[in-house]
Design a protein around this motif. Structure first.
Motif, PDB file in Angstrom:
ATOM      1  N   PRO A   1       6.465  -1.197  24.514  1.00 54.30           N
ATOM      2  CA  PRO A   1       5.077  -1.391  24.294  1.00 54.30           C
ATOM      3  C   PRO A   1       4.907  -1.132  22.708  1.00 54.30           C
ATOM      4  O   PRO A   1       5.442  -0.668  21.888  1.00 54.30           O
ATOM      5  N   SER A   2       3.786  -1.964  22.458  1.00 56.53           N
ATOM      6  CA  SER A   2       3.169  -1.832  21.095  1.00 56.53           C
ATOM      7  C   SER A   2       2.993  -0.572  20.719  1.00 56.53           C
ATOM      8  O   SER A   2       2.451   0.475  21.301  1.00 56.53           O
TER       9      SER A   2
ATOM     10  N   LYS B   1      -0.113   6.042   2.188  1.00 58.07           N
ATOM     11  CA  LYS B   1       0.711   6.115   3.490  1.00 58.07           C
ATOM     12  C   LYS B   1       2.179   5.347   3.262  1.00 58.07           C
ATOM     13  O   LYS B   1       3.037   5.768   3.756  1.00 58.07           O
TER      14      LYS B   1
ATOM     15  N   GLU C   1      10.022  -9.436  15.287  1.00 55.13           N
ATOM     16  CA  GLU C   1       8.934 -10.681  16.052  1.00 55.13           C
ATOM     17  C   GLU C   1       8.956 -11.903  14.881  1.00 55.13           C
ATOM     18  O   GLU C   1       7.838 -12.089  14.509  1.00 55.13           O
TER      19      GLU C   1
ATOM     20  N   SER D   1       9.213  -1.070  15.033  1.00 57.34           N
ATOM     21  CA  SER D   1       9.376  -1.672  13.775  1.00 57.34           C
ATOM     22  C   SER D   1       9.825  -0.355  12.906  1.00 57.34           C
ATOM     23  O   SER D   1      10.493  -0.485  11.558  1.00 57.34           O
ATOM     24  N   THR D   2       9.258   0.888  13.276  1.00 59.38           N
ATOM     25  CA  THR D   2       9.998   2.241  12.648  1.00 59.38           C
ATOM     26  C   THR D   2      11.292   2.197  12.423  1.00 59.38           C
ATOM     27  O   THR D   2      11.924   2.455  11.673  1.00 59.38           O
TER      28      THR D   2
ATOM     29  N   GLU E   1       5.876   6.981   3.662  1.00 58.37           N
ATOM     30  CA  GLU E   1       6.900   6.365   4.528  1.00 58.37           C
ATOM     31  C   GLU E   1       8.071   5.786   3.891  1.00 58.37           C
ATOM     32  O   GLU E   1       9.394   6.208   4.302  1.00 58.37           O
TER      33      GLU E   1
ATOM     34  N   GLN F   1      -0.005  12.021  10.542  1.00 59.70           N
ATOM     35  CA  GLN F   1      -1.544  11.198  10.870  1.00 59.70           C
ATOM     36  C   GLN F   1      -2.665  11.974  10.692  1.00 59.70           C
ATOM     37  O   GLN F   1      -2.602  12.874  11.619  1.00 59.70           O
TER      38      GLN F   1
ATOM     39  N   GLY G   1       0.379  -4.870  16.722  1.00 62.74           N
ATOM     40  CA  GLY G   1      -0.350  -5.096  17.804  1.00 62.74           C
ATOM     41  C   GLY G   1      -1.776  -4.689  17.942  1.00 62.74           C
ATOM     42  O   GLY G   1      -2.614  -5.161  18.701  1.00 62.74           O
TER      43      GLY G   1
ATOM     44  N   ALA H   1      -3.078   1.796   9.099  1.00 61.94           N
ATOM     45  CA  ALA H   1      -2.541   2.830   9.741  1.00 61.94           C
ATOM     46  C   ALA H   1      -2.037   2.519  11.264  1.00 61.94           C
ATOM     47  O   ALA H   1      -1.311   3.143  11.888  1.00 61.94           O
ATOM     48  N   LEU H   2      -2.550   1.051  11.439  1.00 59.05           N
ATOM     49  CA  LEU H   2      -2.021   0.594  12.628  1.00 59.05           C
ATOM     50  C   LEU H   2      -1.018  -0.353  12.948  1.00 59.05           C
ATOM     51  O   LEU H   2      -0.562  -0.842  11.974  1.00 59.05           O
ATOM     52  N   SER H   3      -0.392  -0.326  13.989  1.00 57.01           N
ATOM     53  CA  SER H   3       0.820  -1.395  14.231  1.00 57.01           C
ATOM     54  C   SER H   3       0.147  -2.660  14.399  1.00 57.01           C
ATOM     55  O   SER H   3      -1.175  -2.962  14.323  1.00 57.01           O
TER      56      SER H   3
ATOM     57  N   CYS I   1       5.432   1.759  19.922  1.00 55.70           N
ATOM     58  CA  CYS I   1       6.519   2.509  20.271  1.00 55.70           C
ATOM     59  C   CYS I   1       7.299   3.102  19.504  1.00 55.70           C
ATOM     60  O   CYS I   1       8.221   3.964  19.607  1.00 55.70           O
TER      61      CYS I   1
ATOM     62  N   LEU J   1       2.841  13.135  13.968  1.00 57.20           N
ATOM     63  CA  LEU J   1       3.053  11.976  15.215  1.00 57.20           C
ATOM     64  C   LEU J   1       4.359  11.934  15.454  1.00 57.20           C
ATOM     65  O   LEU J   1       4.806  11.129  14.586  1.00 57.20           O
TER      66      LEU J   1
ATOM     67  N   PHE K   1       5.571  11.153  11.743  1.00 53.89           N
ATOM     68  CA  PHE K   1       4.687  10.784  10.599  1.00 53.89           C
ATOM     69  C   PHE K   1       3.338  11.757  10.539  1.00 53.89           C
ATOM     70  O   PHE K   1       3.055  11.963  11.635  1.00 53.89           O
TER      71      PHE K   1
HETATM   72  N1  LIG Z   1       3.507   5.112   7.256  1.00 48.54           N
HETATM   73  C1  LIG Z   1       2.926   5.536   8.465  1.00 48.54           C
HETATM   74  N2  LIG Z   1       1.995   6.763   8.491  1.00 48.54           N
HETATM   75  C2  LIG Z   1       1.730   7.121   9.931  1.00 48.54           C
HETATM   76  N3  LIG Z   1       1.771   6.698  10.802  1.00 48.54           N
HETATM   77  C3  LIG Z   1       2.637   5.514  10.979  1.00 48.54           C
HETATM   78  C4  LIG Z   1       3.062   4.906   9.819  1.00 48.54           C
HETATM   79  N4  LIG Z   1       3.617   3.750  10.165  1.00 48.54           N
HETATM   80  C5  LIG Z   1       3.578   3.718  11.426  1.00 48.54           C
HETATM   81  N5  LIG Z   1       2.853   4.666  11.940  1.00 48.54           N
HETATM   82  C6  LIG Z   1       2.578   4.869  13.645  1.00 48.54           C
HETATM   83  O1  LIG Z   1       3.655   4.864  13.964  1.00 48.54           O
HETATM   84  C7  LIG Z   1       3.599   4.099  15.426  1.00 48.54           C
HETATM   85  C8  LIG Z   1       4.710   3.146  15.465  1.00 48.54           C
HETATM   86  O2  LIG Z   1       4.639   2.231  14.708  1.00 48.54           O
HETATM   87  P1  LIG Z   1       5.284   0.838  14.504  1.00 48.54           P
HETATM   88  O3  LIG Z   1       4.901  -0.048  13.653  1.00 48.54           O
HETATM   89  O4  LIG Z   1       6.842   1.236  14.613  1.00 48.54           O
HETATM   90  O5  LIG Z   1       5.060   0.178  16.310  1.00 48.54           O
HETATM   91  P2  LIG Z   1       5.835  -1.081  16.894  1.00 48.54           P
HETATM   92  O6  LIG Z   1       6.593  -0.495  18.119  1.00 48.54           O
HETATM   93  O7  LIG Z   1       6.533  -1.922  15.773  1.00 48.54           O
HETATM   94  O8  LIG Z   1       4.443  -1.624  17.567  1.00 48.54           O
HETATM   95  P3  LIG Z   1       4.105  -3.286  17.471  1.00 48.54           P
HETATM   96  O9  LIG Z   1       4.626  -3.908  18.417  1.00 48.54           O
HETATM   97  O10 LIG Z   1       2.491  -3.186  17.639  1.00 48.54           O
HETATM   98  O11 LIG Z   1       4.499  -3.837  16.180  1.00 48.54           O
HETATM   99  C9  LIG Z   1       2.063   3.615  15.324  1.00 48.54           C
HETATM  100  O12 LIG Z   1       1.335   4.529  16.093  1.00 48.54           O
HETATM  101  C10 LIG Z   1       1.777   3.621  13.883  1.00 48.54           C
HETATM  102  O13 LIG Z   1       0.340   4.071  13.831  1.00 48.54           O
END
Ligand SMILES: Nc1ncnc2c1ncn2[C@@H]1O[C@H](COP(=O)(O)OP(=O)(O)OP(=O)(O)O)[C@@H](O)[C@H]1O
Ligand SMILES: Nc1ncnc2c1ncn2[C@@H]1O[C@H](COP(=O)(O)OP(=O)(O)OP(=O)(O)O)[C@@H](O)[C@H]1O
Ligand SMILES: [Mg+2]
Ligand SMILES: [Mg+2]
Lengths: 274, 306, 265, 274, 265
Positions: free
Chosen positions: E51-52, A267, E170, E57-58, A271, E25, C148, C144-146, E54, E30, E23
């Motif tokens: 929100p978490s 994954k 963060e 980080s991406t 990415e 998923q 949070g 696969a989760l963020s 969203c 997604l 991505f």
């Molecule tokens: N490499 C990946 N492959 C598939 N899905 C991904 C990948 N990286 C992130 N995601 C999905 O993209 C979405 C956004 O992730 P991201 O880490 O950018 O969130 P975030 O806003 O930083 O959240 P948090 O505040 O919880 O850190 C999430 O639903 C995550 O599951």
């Protein structure tokens, strides 16, 4: 970036066959061509080093003979490997379970590997006769060691915080073993299993040197004093193919059993590849 | 001194009483007198000897007559230059307590062998010679090369492939009297168990070296014939003497003395009719795919040069 | 239940008395806790704040039974308990999700250990997915989760294990403001319904005030309790309260106490 | 709790010798007593299975002989192992560096393990003669495989997020390899090295079969047909001791080279032991 | 520099235009980011909350060059850059300390990669140990550190690498209130001195307001920028400001915007 390539492994290897195996095939073909050329130019006799063409011809001509013996060897390999896996996992579990058991057992496990099997093979013959058993035992003896060592290291690699978590949830030792240590050990176990699987093949050959009447090892031992070197090499080719296929098979099983280990890496790789 | 030549000699097995003449020639300087430096070593798999000699990486080697013939059939250019013993050493051995006295007694018994086709044919011929149908009458067991233990332990009732100058002594020493069935007495054509081999190339290019080598070897064995036990002493004094088992080699040397030289033949002498009849026997038994002219497999050209 | 309960004659759910703890670090002992007194009444929600490295996690480890104090005693419901493992629910600072289990299977590990059937456990977990913002991710592996989401999954696991006392070590550390305030309100709701005792370690003063009956402030290492502040805000509480005068006043007080600490941890 | 025991390993083993090795010693003594009893009661001949007392006597009597041969074998083991380590790490690095190289090389690595060395013995004898070289090559051939397989798996186990971090810091492929992948692979490498070290001993024995005039393998092969079974067993004892000591030595080096791998576990363990 | 700079004609340090990202998923795409517009002027400190899950980080991954957008473009200092790796300092959500390096050696990894000599790098790192509350721990391996210390060590590593633009995901998530406000003030001080551009992802609205020139609020997934709030508080700022009326007002506004989001991420 090397480390970011998807770790697609065996499955990917098989899927992407046409393209991805090209380099390997090219290298093999180049090496074979070199070998053939060397044999022809220097007129090396086939009783010393048969050329690839001669070996290939032997493979075709003796296909029936080879596959009959290969089948025998395969059975020995699989049964012996199964025994090694079962006993290896059991032993490693005991070793990782208690320091006392570790100290009591580990030296024997190591010692068992330093005993040249050829020296005790005749004793095996006397003690357990000359059926499938001695070959299976030789295979198991050779194969269980990488399994034990890797599995012990794997069991010990379990995240201690995860163990704490389990304890706060009231887990007993067994729970912790089954639900944390064992799963944590699987990536290590598979490393060991790949080695063990390959060693099983050579183990079966050694096992067949004593007390056998079939199998590729037996065929080799018999063909050598008759100077049928091309047949010996044909048997080696079959053995290698068997070893590689079994190795790939373990890789495939690994992908099925611990998908998280691979997807975790894949994954992120996808990415990052952008 | 510019004439000095260094040669490699691959033994058939670890140093033992079969090699006494070689060690005597070494210690007494017979090789040196011929301006030869001889490096002896033991490859563990004896069948490699013919290949390394054939390929020229060894100059001389000790091998077996049946193997030499099979090798030539596959095109390995090796030639026997001396018969090291005048008869087969290979034999069928059983414990005296088994009551076996002749091949026919083996009917229905288990016979251990090293898993090689030659052993099968030898046994087959003996069984047939003594009135049995052949191999079908016994149960053959591949026991590898450790023939004595399986015999004592009762895993098998008899073994084929044991030397009547070695394993038998071992067994007797361990307290197990044995019966020996000599091959040549039960229908197998007489042959030279151990032969000194060189490659065809060597014979063509360096006949003088071969001649010098054999001259020294013959002198060594002449001494061994005169006093086998003194020869064993030489062996014990050699670099690997510490690993030599005196209890086997002393009686072994005495047993070998009459086959180094017989009333009919001097040490090393070879007879072309014996070579041919053994080759024919091998062909009859499927060990050679085609008929062979055995006269090319050996040479007597160095015998007169004493 | 609120602050007055603490003064009642009922035995407190957790009573920590004179607890000290030191670790060997590079060969020399490091005093981490020094005579800590602490209690949480049955059904009370108590927060602990303090500088990083002052021993907050160590204190929770000791209460949970993962660690034994060098000195002092811990009683649960009035009984001094030597073996406290399995008695209290503990959500550690790291999420500790098992990479080989799906989110759902991670959540039910506590139930599994209690012998609840897998289907029953899954059903209970599914019922809470929505509330924890994990719908649609129940079959994913943790990677696969963020960040949070991982922490919410770990929280779900703790809640499902369903013990009388919860120790939460910075449970909302990785949550965004939105989810955070939702989970906070949800926690308050749950806490009201089920009357659990909760000890919360946090570094967010707003959060401590918003949620707690009482807030303990710890000194820097070696950690002691240097202040206990009763939070006399009315319940039920609402997110809007954080901008009300009494809230802001309490916040100023606690911040002052925290700031008076030396900082070289 | 098993998983929370300090992973004290070799160092701890040595330090805490007096107490901790007691169980192992007791088991060994019990087994030896059983063996001795069996041999005496059933009057087993010493050439079939010598009793521990007889073996011990042989060890003492033949100490000079054994140590002379042991020295030869040890040199073969160490040189061969060194070669295996160097080539194994290099190969694994290439394999982990590029998918193409992996596909091109890995099959050969696996195939190399399925070739029975005894079958290619004449070629070895012809190509490299019968000095130290063929033994070293046999040792290296056997030992490099576990090193390669474990190291490849280890290099691939590098945390992809850590790789990302390095990339954002402007790291090139080499940096990432040296500073992330390589350190990550060390725990795996040491698992493989422990196996390899043990296999090196058996490799030297096998190597001595190809053609030799010294070494414990030579001594065994030589003593066997002479019915000097007690000497064969004495040689096995020396080989086992050598294998175990070398194994423990690798464990010791592991503790020195990757202390973080052990302290990480130990600290937590101490914390949890209360 | 403050908010007005954003309107000036100088090219922004970071300019994100119409960036979308999806991505795969479990086999289906997604959509994580959908037409994100964003900029940070040279020397500006900008926060992003949302929100978490969203896509915060991406977004940072994309800006850092670890990822490429599915659509849209990223310019640094006015030039569209395809290869952005090594151009911006990025502190990720996980601390990513290497277990085989001491705290000090972890901190200097960036300098090492820039070819700075080890002794020089160590000296620079040591000079900051005090400020980061890591004194006495410089030779420990990361596992011996508390959560907060680990994050401070990771922060130190980012600061030492010394790039023009910092992306902080963060960074104070695991810090206690005390260290947090100290590090915040320290960050402001450093930022004023060195004129870096900083993009900060946080889930703490107080923190966003306290530190930033502007705050972006993202919608839930697929993430868009739904609000940009200029923070018109005077600089230099002080910890006491958080209880002042204008601060509380801004907080109420931003919280309202955040709360209006749907929550099932
Ligand atoms: N490499 C990946 N492959 C598939 N899905 C991904 C990948 N990286 C992130 N995601 C999905 O993209 C979405 C956004 O992730 P991201 O880490 O950018 O969130 P975030 O806003 O930083 O959240 P948090 O505040 O919880 O850190 C999430 O639903 C995550 O599951
Ligand atoms: N197992 C251990 N061995 C040695 N020292 C330890 C151990 N566990 C914790 N410490 C030390 O004890 C001190 C307190 O750690 P603890 O994790 O309890 O702090 P904390 O208050 O939870 O900090 P944070 O808010 O950063 O999580 C730290 O200095 C840490 O280095
Ligand atoms: Mg903590
Ligand atoms: Mg994030």
């Amino acid at each position: 970036m090397s480390s970011n390539r998807p770790r697609v492994g065996v499955l990917g290897m098989i899927k992407g066959f046409s393209f991805s195996w090209l380099p390997s095939l090219l290298i093999i073909l180049a090496l074979l061509a070199l070998w053939e050329g060397y044999v022809r130019i220097f007129d090396v006799q086939k009783w010393l080093l048969p050329s690839p063409v001669v070996i290939a011809a032997t493979l075709v001509e003796s296909a029936a003979l080879l596959s009959r013996h290969a089948w025998v060897t395969l059975v020995e390999v699989l049964v012996g490997f199964g025994l090694a896996l079962a006993s290896g996992v059991a032993l490693a579990s005991m070793i990782a379970f208690s320091r006392t058991l570790e100290r009591a057992i580990y030296p024997f496990v190591i010692a068992s590997q330093t005993i040249p099997i050829i020296a005790v093979a005749p004793l095996l013959l006397i003690w357990i006769g000359y059926g499938l058993a001695p070959k299976v035992i030789v295979v198991a003896l050779i194969a269980f060691f990488p399994i034990v060592v890797n599995m012990v290291d794997g069991l010990k690699s379990a995240d201690p915080d995860m163990v704490s978590l389990m304890r706060t949830l009231g887990a007993n030792r067994r729970d912790i073993f089954m639900k944390v240590q064992f799963p944590s050990s699987l990536p290590f176990l598979f490393s060991g299993t790949k080695i063990a699987m390959t060693f099983s093949v050579i183990g079966a050959v050694i096992g067949e040197w004593v007390g056998s009447s079939a199998g590729l090892g037996y065929l080799m031992i018999r063909s050598k004093p008759q100077f049928l070197t091309e047949r010996v090499f044909a048997a080696i080719v079959v053995l290698s193919a068997m070893g590689i296929l079994l190795f790939l098979f373990v890789g495939l099983v690994e992908r099925l059993v611990i998908p998280w280990w691979h997807t975790e890496r894949r994954k992120r790789a996808l990415e990052n590849s952008g | 001194e510019s004439d000095q030549v260094s040669v490699k000699l691959a033994l058939d097995w670890y140093p033992n009483s079969n090699h006494l003449g070689l060690f005597i020639a070494e210690e007494k300087g017979y090789f040196a007198e011929e301006n030869l430096v001889v490096n002896m070593y033991t490859p563990v798999d004896p069948s490699t000897v013919l290949q390394t000699v054939g390929a020229g990486s060894d100059d001389f080697g000790i091998s077996y007559q049946p193997e030499l013939l099979m090798a030539r059939a596959q095109g390995v250019p090796v030639v026997s230059i001396a018969g090291m013993v005048q008869h087969p050493l290979n034999s069928v051995v059983a414990l005296a307590s088994s009551g076996i006295t002749r091949p026919a007694d083996l009917k229905g018994k288990k016979v251990g062998y090293a898993g090689l086709p030659t052993g099968e044919s030898l046994l087959d011929t003996m069984l047939k010679y003594d009135g049995l149908v052949g191999l079908g009458d016994v149960e053959l067991v591949n026991v590898g090369f450790d023939l004595a233990p399986v015999l004592i332990s009762g895993t098998v009732d008899a073994v084929v492939g044991a030397y009547w100058t070695h394993e038998t002594i071992l067994l007797e020493n361990a307290g197990y009297p044995v019966v020996v069935l000599r091959l040549e007495e039960w229908g197998v054509p007489d042959y030279y168990e151990l032969v000194m081999v060189a490659s065809e190339d060597k014979l063509a290019q360096d006949p003088q070296v071969v001649e010098r080598f054999l001259r020294a070897v013959r002198r060594g064995y002449a001494d061994a014939l005169a006093d086998p036990q003194a020869g064993v002493d030489v062996l014990l004094r050699s670099a690997q003497g510490e690993e030599v088992d005196v209890a086997i080699e002393r009686p072994g040397a005495d047993l070998l003395k009459p086959v180094w030289k017989t009333s009919k033949a001097d040490f090393g002498e070879q007879d072309s009719s014996r070579w041919q009849s053994f080759a024919d026997w091998m062909h009859d038994n499927g060990l050679l795919a085609e008929e062979m002219d055995a006269s090319k497999a050996f040479t007597s050209q160095f015998e007169d040069s004493k | 239940m609120n602050a007055e309960a603490a003064e009642s004659s009922i035995q407190p759910a957790i009573q920590v008395q004179g607890v000290s703890k030191s670790f060997m670090q590079s060969g020399t002992p490091l005093a981490v806790l020094k005579g800590v007194d602490f209690y949480a009444s049955d059904g009370e929600l108590v927060s602990v704040i303090g500088p990083s490295g002052c021993g907050k996690s160590t204190l929770l480890n000791i209460i949970a039974g993962l660690d034994q104090p060098s000195e002092g005693s811990i009683s649960l419901n009035g009984r001094v308990e030597e073996r406290r493992l399995g008695e209290v629910g503990y959500m550690q600072q790291r999420d500790l999700l098992m990479p080989w289990r799906s989110v759902l299977d991670n959540a039910i590990i506590g139930l599994e250990l209690q012998g609840v059937s897998k289907s029953e456990a899954h059903a209970r977990a599914r019922a809470l997915l929505e509330e924890f913002g994990l719908t649609g991710f129940e079959n994913e592996y943790p990677h696969a989760l963020s960040g949070g989401m991982r922490q919410r999954a770990a929280f779900l696991r703790t809640v499902l294990a369903d013990q009388e006392v919860f120790l939460l070590d910075e449970p909302f550390g990785a949550l965004d403001a939105l989810t955070r305030s939702q989970i906070q309100e949800w926690l308050l709701g749950m806490w009201r319904r089920v009357q659990k005792t909760i000890v919360l370690v946090t570094h967010d003063v707003d959060e401590a005030i918003f949620l707690s009956d009482r807030v303990y402030v710890m000194s820097s290492r070696p950690g002691r309790m240097k202040l206990v502040q009763v939070i006399d805000l009315a319940r039920p509480r609402h997110a809007e309260m954080v901008t009300q005068p009494r809230f802001v006043e309490l916040k100023a007080q606690l911040l002052a106490s925290v700031r008076s600490e030396v900082t070289d941890v």
